[in-house]
Design a protein around this motif. Structure first.
Motif, PDB file in Angstrom:
ATOM      1  N   SER A  83      64.078  -5.232  -3.828  1.00  0.00           N
ATOM      2  CA  SER A  83      63.213  -5.114  -2.662  1.00  0.00           C
ATOM      3  C   SER A  83      62.727  -3.676  -2.483  1.00  0.00           C
ATOM      4  O   SER A  83      61.544  -3.435  -2.229  1.00  0.00           O
ATOM      5  CB  SER A  83      63.975  -5.574  -1.412  1.00  0.00           C
ATOM      6  N   LYS A 120      50.435  -2.387  -7.485  1.00  0.00           N
ATOM      7  CA  LYS A 120      50.632  -3.796  -7.133  1.00  0.00           C
ATOM      8  C   LYS A 120      51.812  -4.322  -7.936  1.00  0.00           C
ATOM      9  O   LYS A 120      51.934  -4.064  -9.131  1.00  0.00           O
ATOM     10  CB  LYS A 120      49.380  -4.604  -7.431  1.00  0.00           C
ATOM     11  N   SER A 174      58.863  -2.148  -2.602  1.00  0.00           N
ATOM     12  CA  SER A 174      58.303  -1.388  -1.480  1.00  0.00           C
ATOM     13  C   SER A 174      57.850   0.000  -1.910  1.00  0.00           C
ATOM     14  O   SER A 174      56.762   0.456  -1.551  1.00  0.00           O
ATOM     15  CB  SER A 174      59.340  -1.249  -0.355  1.00  0.00           C
ATOM     16  N   THR A 190      54.444 -13.164  -6.897  1.00  0.00           N
ATOM     17  CA  THR A 190      55.398 -13.729  -7.841  1.00  0.00           C
ATOM     18  C   THR A 190      54.660 -14.660  -8.790  1.00  0.00           C
ATOM     19  O   THR A 190      53.634 -15.238  -8.440  1.00  0.00           O
ATOM     20  CB  THR A 190      56.526 -14.509  -7.133  1.00  0.00           C
ATOM     21  N   GLY A 234      54.761  -0.139  -4.100  1.00  0.00           N
ATOM     22  CA  GLY A 234      53.611  -0.437  -3.250  1.00  0.00           C
ATOM     23  C   GLY A 234      53.131   0.796  -2.507  1.00  0.00           C
ATOM     24  O   GLY A 234      51.926   1.034  -2.398  1.00  0.00           O
ATOM     25  N   GLU A 267      62.813  -9.545   2.421  1.00  0.00           N
ATOM     26  CA  GLU A 267      61.405  -9.913   2.389  1.00  0.00           C
ATOM     27  C   GLU A 267      60.704  -9.012   1.393  1.00  0.00           C
ATOM     28  O   GLU A 267      60.765  -7.794   1.501  1.00  0.00           O
ATOM     29  CB  GLU A 267      60.785  -9.755   3.771  1.00  0.00           C
ATOM     30  N   LEU A 268      60.072  -9.625   0.433  1.00  0.00           N
ATOM     31  CA  LEU A 268      59.348  -8.864  -0.581  1.00  0.00           C
ATOM     32  C   LEU A 268      57.887  -8.776  -0.153  1.00  0.00           C
ATOM     33  O   LEU A 268      57.004  -9.345  -0.769  1.00  0.00           O
ATOM     34  CB  LEU A 268      59.510  -9.518  -1.951  1.00  0.00           C
ATOM     35  N   THR A 269      57.662  -8.045   0.923  1.00  0.00           N
ATOM     36  CA  THR A 269      56.330  -7.914   1.509  1.00  0.00           C
ATOM     37  C   THR A 269      55.358  -7.298   0.515  1.00  0.00           C
ATOM     38  O   THR A 269      55.648  -6.272  -0.094  1.00  0.00           O
ATOM     39  CB  THR A 269      56.397  -7.045   2.780  1.00  0.00           C
ATOM     40  N   GLY A 270      54.218  -7.945   0.336  1.00  0.00           N
ATOM     41  CA  GLY A 270      53.190  -7.433  -0.550  1.00  0.00           C
ATOM     42  C   GLY A 270      53.449  -7.673  -2.017  1.00  0.00           C
ATOM     43  O   GLY A 270      52.679  -7.232  -2.866  1.00  0.00           O
ATOM     44  N   VAL A 271      54.533  -8.375  -2.326  1.00  0.00           N
ATOM     45  CA  VAL A 271      54.883  -8.636  -3.715  1.00  0.00           C
ATOM     46  C   VAL A 271      54.377 -10.018  -4.112  1.00  0.00           C
ATOM     47  O   VAL A 271      54.562 -10.985  -3.379  1.00  0.00           O
ATOM     48  CB  VAL A 271      56.410  -8.558  -3.918  1.00  0.00           C
TER      49      VAL A 271
END
Length: 127
Positions: free
Chosen positions: A66, A78, A70, A104, A73, A98-102
């Protein structure tokens, strides 16, 4: 005992790190440091972390994944995580990470295609 280094490959403006061995705390921290330095050195626009060979993560490794996402990012890169096995996905959710902006993808090939599409959208001004 020297910690094992995870190879980080560069293809165009994308870095690919495929974790093929069990990560212990020291090797995981070394991996994070190496990855962030490589992003800085190469000005990579995309990063794929392939977890296909990882079948178990603990809270430390989960948090590290995680954190890498972050930090990358924040550096303008990306991030796509590929090859999540069900047990790893379950663990990450149960840990509340929470893998915000990731993004998969199921595998490395789909992850590369995803980054290419994203780059095209960014170039067109639609992304």
């Amino acid at each position: 005992m020297e910690s094992l280094r995870i190879p980080i490959l560069k293809i165009g403006d994308v870095l690919i790190a495929s974790i093929q061995v069990a990560l212990h705390d020291a090797s995981a921290v070394q991996f994070k440091d190496d990855l962030l330095q490589k992003i800085y050195d190469t000005k990579a626009r995309g990063l794929i972390v392939d977890l296909t060979a990882v079948d178990v993560v603990d809270s430390f490794i989960g948090r590290l994944i995680s954190d890498i996402a972050s930090m990358a990012g924040l550096m303008g890169t990306k991030v796509v995580i590929t090859g999540l096995q069900p047990a790893v996905a379950i663990t990450l959710v149960e840990l509340g990470l929470e893998l915000t902006g990731v993004m998969t993808a199921l595998n490395l090939e789909k992850g590369l295609a995803m980054l290419r599409r994203q780059a095209e959208e960014d170039a067109d001004g639609t992304g």
